[in-house]
Write a protein that holds these residues in place. Sequence first.
Motif, PDB file in Angstrom:
ATOM      1  N   ASN A 171       0.839  -1.192   0.000  1.00  0.00           N
ATOM      2  CA  ASN A 171       0.000   0.000   0.000  1.00  0.00           C
ATOM      3  C   ASN A 171       0.879   1.248   0.000  1.00  0.00           C
ATOM      4  OD1 ASN A 171      -2.362  -1.540   0.157  1.00  0.00           O
ATOM      5  ND2 ASN A 171      -2.286  -1.554   2.392  1.00  0.00           N
ATOM      6  N   ILE A 172       0.435   2.254  -0.671  1.00  0.00           N
ATOM      7  CA  ILE A 172       1.176   3.518  -0.690  1.00  0.00           C
ATOM      8  C   ILE A 172       1.296   4.038   0.735  1.00  0.00           C
ATOM      9  CG2 ILE A 172       1.063   5.931  -1.445  1.00  0.00           C
ATOM     10  CD1 ILE A 172      -0.150   4.889  -4.067  1.00  0.00           C
ATOM     11  N   GLY A 173       2.504   4.442   1.084  1.00  0.00           N
ATOM     12  CA  GLY A 173       2.786   4.950   2.414  1.00  0.00           C
ATOM     13  C   GLY A 173       3.344   3.902   3.365  1.00  0.00           C
ATOM     14  N   ASP A 174       3.320   2.622   2.956  1.00  0.00           N
ATOM     15  CA  ASP A 174       3.875   1.557   3.804  1.00  0.00           C
ATOM     16  C   ASP A 174       5.397   1.642   3.837  1.00  0.00           C
ATOM     17  OD1 ASP A 174       1.380   0.530   4.320  1.00  0.00           O
ATOM     18  OD2 ASP A 174       1.606  -1.240   3.045  1.00  0.00           O
ATOM     19  N   PHE A 175       5.958   1.219   4.954  1.00  0.00           N
ATOM     20  CA  PHE A 175       7.407   1.130   5.070  1.00  0.00           C
ATOM     21  C   PHE A 175       7.857  -0.188   4.447  1.00  0.00           C
ATOM     22  CE2 PHE A 175       6.152   3.945   8.519  1.00  0.00           C
ATOM     23  CZ  PHE A 175       6.946   5.041   8.216  1.00  0.00           C
ATOM     24  N   VAL A 176       8.973  -0.118   3.732  1.00  0.00           N
ATOM     25  CA  VAL A 176       9.527  -1.297   3.076  1.00  0.00           C
ATOM     26  C   VAL A 176      11.018  -1.372   3.371  1.00  0.00           C
ATOM     27  CG1 VAL A 176       7.806  -1.319   1.217  1.00  0.00           C
ATOM     28  CG2 VAL A 176       9.931  -0.051   0.909  1.00  0.00           C
ATOM     29  N   VAL A 177      11.578  -2.548   3.105  1.00  0.00           N
ATOM     30  CA  VAL A 177      13.011  -2.747   3.273  1.00  0.00           C
ATOM     31  C   VAL A 177      13.585  -3.230   1.955  1.00  0.00           C
ATOM     32  CG1 VAL A 177      14.817  -3.948   4.550  1.00  0.00           C
ATOM     33  CG2 VAL A 177      12.668  -3.379   5.685  1.00  0.00           C
ATOM     34  N   HIS A 178      14.511  -2.469   1.409  1.00  0.00           N
ATOM     35  CA  HIS A 178      15.256  -2.894   0.228  1.00  0.00           C
ATOM     36  C   HIS A 178      16.517  -3.553   0.764  1.00  0.00           C
ATOM     37  CE1 HIS A 178      17.699  -2.852  -3.347  1.00  0.00           C
ATOM     38  NE2 HIS A 178      16.645  -2.498  -4.067  1.00  0.00           N
ATOM     39  N   SER A 179      16.810  -4.760   0.292  1.00  0.00           N
ATOM     40  CA  SER A 179      17.926  -5.517   0.858  1.00  0.00           C
ATOM     41  C   SER A 179      19.273  -4.814   0.728  1.00  0.00           C
ATOM     42  CB  SER A 179      17.997  -6.914   0.239  1.00  0.00           C
ATOM     43  OG  SER A 179      18.165  -6.829  -1.157  1.00  0.00           O
ATOM     44  N   MET A 180      19.413  -3.912  -0.229  1.00  0.00           N
ATOM     45  CA  MET A 180      20.685  -3.208  -0.399  1.00  0.00           C
ATOM     46  C   MET A 180      20.682  -1.793   0.179  1.00  0.00           C
ATOM     47  SD  MET A 180      21.566  -4.530  -4.266  1.00  0.00           S
ATOM     48  CE  MET A 180      22.709  -3.210  -4.544  1.00  0.00           C
ATOM     49  N   TYR A 181      19.511  -1.177   0.303  1.00  0.00           N
ATOM     50  CA  TYR A 181      19.454   0.228   0.695  1.00  0.00           C
ATOM     51  C   TYR A 181      18.754   0.490   2.021  1.00  0.00           C
ATOM     52  CZ  TYR A 181      20.899   0.712  -4.123  1.00  0.00           C
ATOM     53  OH  TYR A 181      21.581   0.591  -5.300  1.00  0.00           O
ATOM     54  N   GLY A 182      18.082  -0.523   2.564  1.00  0.00           N
ATOM     55  CA  GLY A 182      17.478  -0.366   3.873  1.00  0.00           C
ATOM     56  C   GLY A 182      16.024   0.072   3.844  1.00  0.00           C
ATOM     57  N   ILE A 183      15.623   0.741   4.926  1.00  0.00           N
ATOM     58  CA  ILE A 183      14.219   1.079   5.143  1.00  0.00           C
ATOM     59  C   ILE A 183      13.846   2.366   4.420  1.00  0.00           C
ATOM     60  CG2 ILE A 183      12.474   1.643   6.877  1.00  0.00           C
ATOM     61  CD1 ILE A 183      14.127  -0.030   8.849  1.00  0.00           C
ATOM     62  N   GLY A 184      12.770   2.253   3.641  1.00  0.00           N
ATOM     63  CA  GLY A 184      12.238   3.398   2.915  1.00  0.00           C
ATOM     64  C   GLY A 184      10.717   3.364   2.977  1.00  0.00           C
ATOM     65  N   LYS A 185      10.102   4.277   2.261  1.00  0.00           N
ATOM     66  CA  LYS A 185       8.643   4.341   2.219  1.00  0.00           C
ATOM     67  C   LYS A 185       8.198   4.144   0.768  1.00  0.00           C
ATOM     68  CE  LYS A 185       6.435   7.310   4.798  1.00  0.00           C
ATOM     69  NZ  LYS A 185       5.807   8.538   5.330  1.00  0.00           N
ATOM     70  N   TYR A 186       7.232   3.238   0.593  1.00  0.00           N
ATOM     71  CA  TYR A 186       6.696   2.948  -0.735  1.00  0.00           C
ATOM     72  C   TYR A 186       5.713   4.047  -1.136  1.00  0.00           C
ATOM     73  CZ  TYR A 186       3.885   0.693  -4.354  1.00  0.00           C
ATOM     74  OH  TYR A 186       3.215   0.419  -5.513  1.00  0.00           O
ATOM     75  N   LEU A 187       5.955   4.649  -2.304  1.00  0.00           N
ATOM     76  CA  LEU A 187       5.091   5.741  -2.753  1.00  0.00           C
ATOM     77  C   LEU A 187       4.340   5.419  -4.038  1.00  0.00           C
ATOM     78  CD1 LEU A 187       7.303   8.868  -1.955  1.00  0.00           C
ATOM     79  CD2 LEU A 187       5.467   7.854  -0.600  1.00  0.00           C
ATOM     80  N   GLY A 188       4.375   4.162  -4.464  1.00  0.00           N
ATOM     81  CA  GLY A 188       3.605   3.776  -5.643  1.00  0.00           C
ATOM     82  C   GLY A 188       4.477   3.270  -6.771  1.00  0.00           C
ATOM     83  N   ILE A 189       3.831   3.065  -7.911  1.00  0.00           N
ATOM     84  CA  ILE A 189       4.530   2.609  -9.112  1.00  0.00           C
ATOM     85  C   ILE A 189       4.558   3.777 -10.090  1.00  0.00           C
ATOM     86  CG2 ILE A 189       4.439   1.061 -11.101  1.00  0.00           C
ATOM     87  CD1 ILE A 189       3.375  -1.087  -9.255  1.00  0.00           C
ATOM     88  N   LYS A 190       5.734   4.042 -10.619  1.00  0.00           N
ATOM     89  CA  LYS A 190       5.911   5.121 -11.588  1.00  0.00           C
ATOM     90  C   LYS A 190       6.386   4.522 -12.904  1.00  0.00           C
ATOM     91  CE  LYS A 190       5.406   8.629  -8.697  1.00  0.00           C
ATOM     92  NZ  LYS A 190       4.309   9.512  -8.715  1.00  0.00           N
TER      93      LYS A 190
END
Length: 135
Positions: A1-20
């Motif tokens: 969902n937009i606004g959820d926190f995610v973890v990228h295995s190489m870059y760490g914790i970010g926030k998902y803002l959608g598909i562009k």
Amino acid sequence: NIGDFVVHSMYGIGKYLGIKSLVKNGIKKDYLFLEYRGNDKLYVPVEKIDFVHKYSSNEGSTPLLNKLNSNEWEKTKLKVKKKIESIFEYLEKDTRYDMIANILNTENYIVTPKEVDEVIDEMSAIIACGINKAV
């Protein structure tokens, strides 16, 4: 969902803002749009979605976003890896390999030391996202 926190295995914790949809080299492709601390942005090709996982925490607290182009995520993963390795030091060798085989979801699987190291690295990245704020 937009606004959820995610973890990228190489870059760490970010926030998902959608598909562009972006055009690169004349080719239009879809990307996961992630935001990091300092309004840093990362576009992950949808075919590399396996690098991104939803953030989860037992505490339900808001995680600290990582900063792109810094070494903080690597430091977090290294701290967690050291913790895991220190726990594994207390286990007998056979128990260690049995645990890794269970993690790999296989029966009668012969686990090599290299595979143990790889699983420890993966476990470190996964666990690090949950304790990023505490370390």
